[in-house]
Scaffold this motif. Sequence first.
Motif, PDB file in Angstrom:
ATOM      1  N   ASN A 283       0.841  -1.191   0.000  1.00 38.31           N
ATOM      2  CA  ASN A 283       0.000   0.000   0.000  1.00 38.31           C
ATOM      3  C   ASN A 283       0.883   1.249   0.000  1.00 38.31           C
ATOM      4  OD1 ASN A 283      -2.485  -1.594   0.464  1.00 38.31           O
ATOM      5  ND2 ASN A 283      -1.537  -1.971   2.456  1.00 38.31           N
ATOM      6  N   ALA A 284       0.915   1.929  -1.123  1.00 40.13           N
ATOM      7  CA  ALA A 284       1.591   3.228  -1.259  1.00 40.13           C
ATOM      8  C   ALA A 284       3.038   3.166  -0.766  1.00 40.13           C
ATOM      9  CB  ALA A 284       0.812   4.309  -0.519  1.00 40.13           C
ATOM     10  N   ILE A 285       3.779   2.138  -1.193  1.00 36.95           N
ATOM     11  CA  ILE A 285       5.179   2.046  -0.745  1.00 36.95           C
ATOM     12  C   ILE A 285       6.050   2.947  -1.620  1.00 36.95           C
ATOM     13  CG2 ILE A 285       4.924  -0.282   0.177  1.00 36.95           C
ATOM     14  CD1 ILE A 285       6.365  -1.310  -2.315  1.00 36.95           C
ATOM     15  N   SER A 286       7.061   3.531  -0.996  1.00 31.07           N
ATOM     16  CA  SER A 286       8.033   4.378  -1.683  1.00 31.07           C
ATOM     17  C   SER A 286       9.421   4.018  -1.181  1.00 31.07           C
ATOM     18  CB  SER A 286       7.751   5.866  -1.437  1.00 31.07           C
ATOM     19  OG  SER A 286       6.478   6.232  -1.925  1.00 31.07           O
TER      20      SER A 286
ATOM     21  N   GLN B 297       4.938   5.563  -4.232  1.00 34.14           N
ATOM     22  CA  GLN B 297       3.500   5.356  -4.007  1.00 34.14           C
ATOM     23  C   GLN B 297       2.967   4.148  -4.796  1.00 34.14           C
ATOM     24  OE1 GLN B 297       1.545   7.286  -1.777  1.00 34.14           O
ATOM     25  NE2 GLN B 297       3.613   7.982  -1.203  1.00 34.14           N
ATOM     26  N   LEU B 298       3.666   3.046  -4.716  1.00 30.40           N
ATOM     27  CA  LEU B 298       3.265   1.843  -5.455  1.00 30.40           C
ATOM     28  C   LEU B 298       2.289   1.032  -4.615  1.00 30.40           C
ATOM     29  CD1 LEU B 298       3.658  -0.006  -7.934  1.00 30.40           C
ATOM     30  CD2 LEU B 298       5.494  -1.134  -6.669  1.00 30.40           C
ATOM     31  N   SER B 299       1.183   0.675  -5.200  1.00 25.00           N
ATOM     32  CA  SER B 299       0.167  -0.139  -4.529  1.00 25.00           C
ATOM     33  C   SER B 299      -0.229  -1.296  -5.440  1.00 25.00           C
ATOM     34  CB  SER B 299      -1.074   0.692  -4.172  1.00 25.00           C
ATOM     35  OG  SER B 299      -0.745   1.743  -3.286  1.00 25.00           O
TER      36      SER B 299
ATOM     37  N   THR C  21       3.269   0.242   3.501  1.00 22.14           N
ATOM     38  CA  THR C  21       3.343  -1.046   4.185  1.00 22.14           C
ATOM     39  C   THR C  21       3.288  -2.176   3.182  1.00 22.14           C
ATOM     40  OG1 THR C  21       0.949  -1.104   4.455  1.00 22.14           O
ATOM     41  CG2 THR C  21       2.236  -0.166   6.282  1.00 22.14           C
ATOM     42  N   ILE C  22       3.888  -3.291   3.576  1.00 20.93           N
ATOM     43  CA  ILE C  22       3.855  -4.515   2.778  1.00 20.93           C
ATOM     44  C   ILE C  22       3.276  -5.613   3.653  1.00 20.93           C
ATOM     45  CG2 ILE C  22       5.220  -6.237   1.536  1.00 20.93           C
ATOM     46  CD1 ILE C  22       7.243  -4.080   0.924  1.00 20.93           C
ATOM     47  N   ASN C  23       2.167  -6.199   3.229  1.00 21.93           N
ATOM     48  CA  ASN C  23       1.519  -7.282   3.963  1.00 21.93           C
ATOM     49  C   ASN C  23       1.702  -8.579   3.197  1.00 21.93           C
ATOM     50  OD1 ASN C  23       0.550  -5.269   5.663  1.00 21.93           O
ATOM     51  ND2 ASN C  23      -1.343  -5.041   4.479  1.00 21.93           N
ATOM     52  N   ILE C  24       2.138  -9.615   3.894  1.00 16.98           N
ATOM     53  CA  ILE C  24       2.250 -10.939   3.296  1.00 16.98           C
ATOM     54  C   ILE C  24       1.245 -11.840   3.986  1.00 16.98           C
ATOM     55  CG2 ILE C  24       3.755 -12.929   2.956  1.00 16.98           C
ATOM     56  CD1 ILE C  24       6.039 -11.086   2.566  1.00 16.98           C
TER      57      ILE C  24
END
Length: 571
Positions: A375-378, A391-393, A429-432
């Motif tokens: 979610n919106a990782i940079s 801002q990659l989702s 955040t990155i959720n696995i």
Amino acid sequence: MRSKMRADTQTDIKDEPAIRVPTLVKRYFCLLWEQRSMAVIGLLLATITAIAGIALLAVSGWFISATALAGLSLAGAHSFNYFAPGAIVRGLSIIRTTGRYGERITTHEATLRVISRLRSELFGSLAKHHWQENPLNSHDASSRLLEDIKYAESLYLSALIPGFVMLLSVLLYLFTIMIFLPDIIVWILPMLLLTVVLMPYLYLQQTLKPQDSLHQQRSQQWSSASSLFTNLRTLILYQRLQHVSATLLDNASAADITERQTSRARQKIMAINNLMCAVLILIILWQGLLALSVGELGGSHLFMLLLLTLGTQEVILGGTSALANFGLGYAALNRINAHAPSTIQQDLRTFISAAAAAETHIATPSAASPAIQFNAISYRYPQRASAVISQLSGKLAAPHWYWITAPSGHGKTTLLHLLTGQLNPYQGTINIIGANAGQLCLMPQQIDLLRGTLRYNLCLHQPHSDEALLKSLTLVELDHWLRQLPDGLDTWLGNGERMLSGGELKRLGMARLLLQDSRILLLDEPTAGIDQQRAVRILNRLHQHWAGKLVIINSHDSSLMCDSDQAFAID
């Protein structure tokens, strides 16, 4: 592989509370305190050895001079007791020798115990740091780290022991002088304060100040030499060898000048210290002769005090560098602490390394299909002004294969490193989901070939049967190559042994990945160096073998995608 997971919250990483990191200085002295018995014994033995050496010199001087004075008359020669002073001299010699031996054993044992713990904890913490963001394999960083470790490890042996011995020896020296010449204290006390306090401080200043500049100059000299030898042929072809050689000589000359200036400055401090010690001897001689003239002091006692002063000055000169060694070790521990993000429990007995970024929470694996949601990782590399990922989702879920698409330099490999936890996103955040940290595995671009057997290169210290090894090699079409090896799975590979081509190395990397049997598989340029037809055959087999798994591939060759595969674009 370690993964970044956020189970139930969607908060920005920067909003996490900062981890409180105690300094390694506290940790060092905590480890030393754990070895306090051995350390205190070593400290006492070092003090006893030094005092025995000073006393041996003083008593020997008194014995020789008293014997000479007694021999001036026949009556004195017969009445003088030669045996008691001789026994004292022999006893002090034995104490000094035994103490030196015991001091070496105990102090070095205490030091090695502290070093073994400190090094294992320190390098364990360093190994968990994200060196892709701040590379440690550069010469400047690694050489500074090794230099700092050397200074830090010598705190007890080179700073605390000589400093303590010097202070205690000076106090005992003052006590002895007060017994024989109490009026002389007003003369010698200022001199002792200067030699014990001022001179070590000046020596410290001349040691600490040029340390960083000298290290930088030596690092620059090493880098220039490395560049010269690496590019020697090119420099000769373009007639630039003379210019680069001159630069290397200039760097070496500048470093040598700095080192000579530092050495001369320290020598001046020691020369001044020796001069003050000489003045101290003259004061003792002057006041001793005055006391001798009025009968307050015997001639043998005066000679004893002179030799006592010489012995004490030897200890003082040896301890002058103790403050400098302490300053070097203290500064080194502070610098190392900046490289070793860590948290230490309240009692400082257990060293717990921690990442400098946000705390990670590992989701409980479930029977659900694995998925990754970000979610919106940079992310921005420290040396770059702009973010490589911004801002990659998205969500990637099994049983699909995803091919990351983006031009070169636009973050494909960076995204894989973010997923494996080798890098931390600046934001987002990155959720696995449906997998734990041990069920996510990466095949990197560069496959390392270890010097060892083929079996060793495949197993990587994990138990696998020969049948499993043969199956993995068959899936990547290395079974025919295996049959050509002289010793099969026990054939040695690596430098000086049998080498593999680029395509064979890639297939060896895929075979390793097959043996891991992870639920989430990340492949970075897996088909580079493999011909098109073979790559298609291998990927078709992997599609069947990895059914139900989440597979994420970074590749420039999008023609290898199957109809069921999906593209994931990085804007």
